[in-house]
Design a protein around this motif. Structure first.
Motif, short mmCIF file in Angstrom:
data_model
loop_
_atom_site.label_atom_id
_atom_site.label_comp_id
_atom_site.label_asym_id
_atom_site.label_seq_id
_atom_site.Cartn_x
_atom_site.Cartn_y
_atom_site.Cartn_z
N ASP A 1 -2.79 61.10 37.92
CA ASP A 1 -2.73 59.66 37.66
C ASP A 1 -1.39 59.39 36.96
OD1 ASP A 1 -2.89 57.10 36.77
OD2 ASP A 1 -4.74 57.33 35.62
N ASN A 2 -0.38 59.05 37.75
CA ASN A 2 0.95 58.95 37.14
C ASN A 2 1.16 57.68 36.33
OD1 ASN A 2 1.29 57.04 39.08
ND2 ASN A 2 2.75 58.20 40.32
N THR A 3 0.12 56.83 36.21
CA THR A 3 0.24 55.64 35.35
C THR A 3 -0.08 56.00 33.89
OG1 THR A 3 -2.05 54.95 35.63
CG2 THR A 3 -0.44 54.12 37.24
N LEU A 4 -0.70 57.16 33.68
CA LEU A 4 -1.05 57.57 32.31
C LEU A 4 0.23 57.87 31.52
CD1 LEU A 4 -3.24 58.40 30.25
CD2 LEU A 4 -3.15 60.70 31.22
N SER A 5 0.39 57.19 30.36
CA SER A 5 1.66 57.30 29.63
C SER A 5 1.46 57.90 28.25
CB SER A 5 2.30 55.91 29.47
OG SER A 5 2.41 55.30 30.72
N PHE A 6 2.27 58.86 27.93
CA PHE A 6 2.27 59.44 26.58
C PHE A 6 3.61 60.12 26.35
CE2 PHE A 6 0.27 62.34 29.57
CZ PHE A 6 0.94 63.53 29.39
N ARG A 7 3.97 60.26 25.06
CA ARG A 7 5.23 60.93 24.73
C ARG A 7 5.01 62.43 24.61
NH1 ARG A 7 5.91 56.62 20.61
NH2 ARG A 7 7.47 55.18 21.39
N ARG A 8 5.94 63.21 25.00
CA ARG A 8 5.94 64.64 24.74
C ARG A 8 7.34 65.15 24.97
NH1 ARG A 8 7.85 64.86 28.92
NH2 ARG A 8 7.05 65.37 30.99
N SER A 9 7.68 66.27 24.31
CA SER A 9 9.01 66.81 24.55
C SER A 9 9.00 68.33 24.45
CB SER A 9 10.02 66.20 23.57
OG SER A 9 11.30 66.69 23.84
N CYS A 10 8.97 68.87 23.22
CA CYS A 10 9.22 70.31 23.07
C CYS A 10 8.04 71.17 23.51
CB CYS A 10 9.58 70.62 21.63
SG CYS A 10 8.16 70.58 20.52
N PRO B 1 1.33 49.53 16.26
CA PRO B 1 1.21 48.66 17.43
C PRO B 1 1.30 49.49 18.72
CG PRO B 1 2.88 47.84 15.91
CD PRO B 1 2.52 49.21 15.45
N ILE B 2 0.41 49.19 19.68
CA ILE B 2 0.41 49.95 20.93
C ILE B 2 1.38 49.30 21.92
CG2 ILE B 2 -1.01 50.78 22.85
CD1 ILE B 2 -3.44 50.48 20.96
N ILE B 3 2.24 50.11 22.51
CA ILE B 3 3.15 49.61 23.55
C ILE B 3 2.48 49.75 24.91
CG2 ILE B 3 5.36 49.98 24.71
CD1 ILE B 3 6.46 51.02 22.03
N ARG B 4 1.97 50.94 25.17
CA ARG B 4 1.28 51.21 26.43
C ARG B 4 0.51 52.52 26.29
NH1 ARG B 4 2.95 50.39 32.38
NH2 ARG B 4 1.64 51.89 33.43
N ASP B 5 -0.71 52.55 26.77
CA ASP B 5 -1.56 53.75 26.70
C ASP B 5 -1.45 54.45 25.33
OD1 ASP B 5 -2.27 53.11 29.24
OD2 ASP B 5 -1.10 54.66 30.22
N LEU B 6 -0.85 55.66 25.31
CA LEU B 6 -0.76 56.40 24.05
C LEU B 6 0.59 56.22 23.37
CD1 LEU B 6 -2.56 59.68 25.21
CD2 LEU B 6 -3.55 57.70 24.06
N PHE B 7 1.44 55.38 23.94
CA PHE B 7 2.73 55.05 23.31
C PHE B 7 2.50 54.07 22.17
CE2 PHE B 7 4.94 56.29 27.25
CZ PHE B 7 6.07 56.88 26.74
N VAL B 8 3.04 54.36 21.00
CA VAL B 8 2.98 53.38 19.91
C VAL B 8 4.39 52.99 19.49
CG1 VAL B 8 0.72 54.04 18.98
CG2 VAL B 8 2.79 55.23 18.19
N ASP B 9 4.48 51.80 18.90
CA ASP B 9 5.77 51.31 18.42
C ASP B 9 6.01 51.91 17.03
OD1 ASP B 9 7.96 49.98 17.54
OD2 ASP B 9 7.21 47.96 17.96
N MET B 10 7.03 52.74 16.89
CA MET B 10 7.28 53.42 15.62
C MET B 10 8.44 52.78 14.85
SD MET B 10 6.54 57.32 16.80
CE MET B 10 6.28 57.97 15.17
N THR B 11 8.80 51.55 15.21
CA THR B 11 9.93 50.89 14.56
C THR B 11 9.74 50.80 13.05
OG1 THR B 11 10.16 49.56 16.54
CG2 THR B 11 11.38 48.82 14.61
#
Lengths: 112, 246
Positions: free
Chosen positions: B43-52, B92-102
């Motif tokens: 499901d490529n609409t599922l959004s979350f941050r990840r990197s290392c 604040p939620i931007i999208r799915d598991l993305f949050v606004d960290m400003t």
């Protein structure tokens, strides 16, 4: 509105008042354990003696200051509208002041 | 494995909702992030941050079964099912598991997160004794994943005024650095305001959820003691074995 007893001062008051209360509780428990008082007159005579009355007064002063810092912190977190916050802070201050007056009156009556 | 993941697309949804997924685990699904990455292939609409993907960058911080943690170091074998995954609470939620960290990074920026030293630079580097260096233990390891600030009720109520545990453990790291020359200004900045430092009520959620086992609450107490001119334990901050969501 900028509350006066804030920051480092409030932090010190909370800790110092907690120590005062702890000392009084230890003193009171020791007094009850070592010299049990079984009648109202014995209780009255104990609480009315000048040293104990002064200690009770200090205990309630510490308790009320401790309550003020703690309750004010809760209201600063939860009561966001300035008007509501002022109203609630005023209510708490009034209630605590009422308790303080009541304690003083009771202790003064014990002296007579 | 059964998962319930919070979904929210601001273009279509009025509020977040839980979407249920079921996926067969394979031998390489050691960590929750492995499962999420395979889910994203389906499901490529599922959004979350990840990197290392090894607990160093802090990008994949999320709320897993009610507890903040890093998906990349949360073992799938330890998780209760269905695994409920939500974005970091209080942000604040931007999208799915993305949050606004400003706001989170504004608070971080507000503590001047760099060494301030106008002394003439030495030929090579500014040296420290081992004892001076030890004072930074338990603070420099912070990866700014925001697990602590996002699980802190004091930060939920006043994110614009209270620096929060992540910012304050960073403040500790510079206040107690022997090479820094702005200690007085840093202490004035935090101690002269009723909110920035003193809104911490020692709830200790920060220490409980830190994926690196740090204890920001100890840093906050050390800063308060420093402002009050009470001697502080010289050997750095306590740490504990980190607990993962279950």
């Amino acid at each position: 509105m900028r509350p006066r007893l804030t920051g480092l001062a409030a932090w010190w008051v909370q800790r110092a008042s907690a120590v005062c209360m702890l000392l009084f509780i230890i003193f009171a428990l020791a007094a009850f354990a070592l010299y049990p008082r079984h009648s109202y007159l014995e209780w009255r005579s104990w609480a009315g003696s000048p040293g104990v009355a002064l200690a009770i007064l200090a205990f309630f002063a510490a308790l009320l200051l401790h309550m003020w810092v703690g309750l004010r912190d809760v209201l600063l977190d939860y009561a966001k509208p300035a008007g509501l916050r002022r109203l609630l802070l005023g209510g708490v201050a009034g209630a605590l002041f009422g308790i303080a007056v009541w304690v003083v009156l009771i202790l003064a009556r014990l002296q007579t | 494995m059964k998962l319930s993941i919070s979904r929210y697309n601001p273009e279509h949804d009025e509020q977040p909702y839980l979407q249920h997924y079921e996926i067969d685990l394979v031998a390489s699904d050691h960590m929750l992030l492995d499962v999420l990455l395979r889910l994203k292939q389906q499901d490529n609409t599922l959004s979350f941050r990840r990197s290392c993907r090894e607990g160093v960058c802090g990008s994949d911080a999320m709320n897993i079964n009610g507890r903040n943690g890093l998906a990349c170091i949360t073992r799938t074998s330890a998780l209760r099912e269905p695994v409920v995954i939500r974005p970091l609470p209080g942000f604040p939620i931007i999208r799915d598991l993305f949050v606004d960290m400003t706001q989170f990074f504004k608070q971080y920026e507000s503590i001047t997160p760099y060494l301030v030293n106008d002394d003439s630079p030495p030929e090579k580097e500014r040296l420290q004794t081992p004892a001076e260096r030890d004072k930074l233990n338990g603070a420099y390891e912070c990866i700014l994943c925001a697990c602590c600030s996002s699980q802190c009720p004091s930060y939920w109520w006043n994110p614009d005024k209270f620096v929060g545990p992540a910012g304050l453990i960073q403040a500790y790291r510079f206040i107690f650095d022997s090479r820094d020359r702005a200690t007085a200004q840093r202490l004035d900045d935090l101690g002269g305001d009723p909110y920035r430092l003193f809104r911490c009520r020692t709830i200790m959620n920060c220490a409980e959820v830190c994926p690196k086992g740090l204890e920001p609450v100890r840093a906050i107490e050390a800063i308060r003691l420093k402002i009050a001119q009470v001697p502080v334990h010289p050997g750095g901050l306590d740490m504990h074995p980190p607990k993962s969501p279950t």
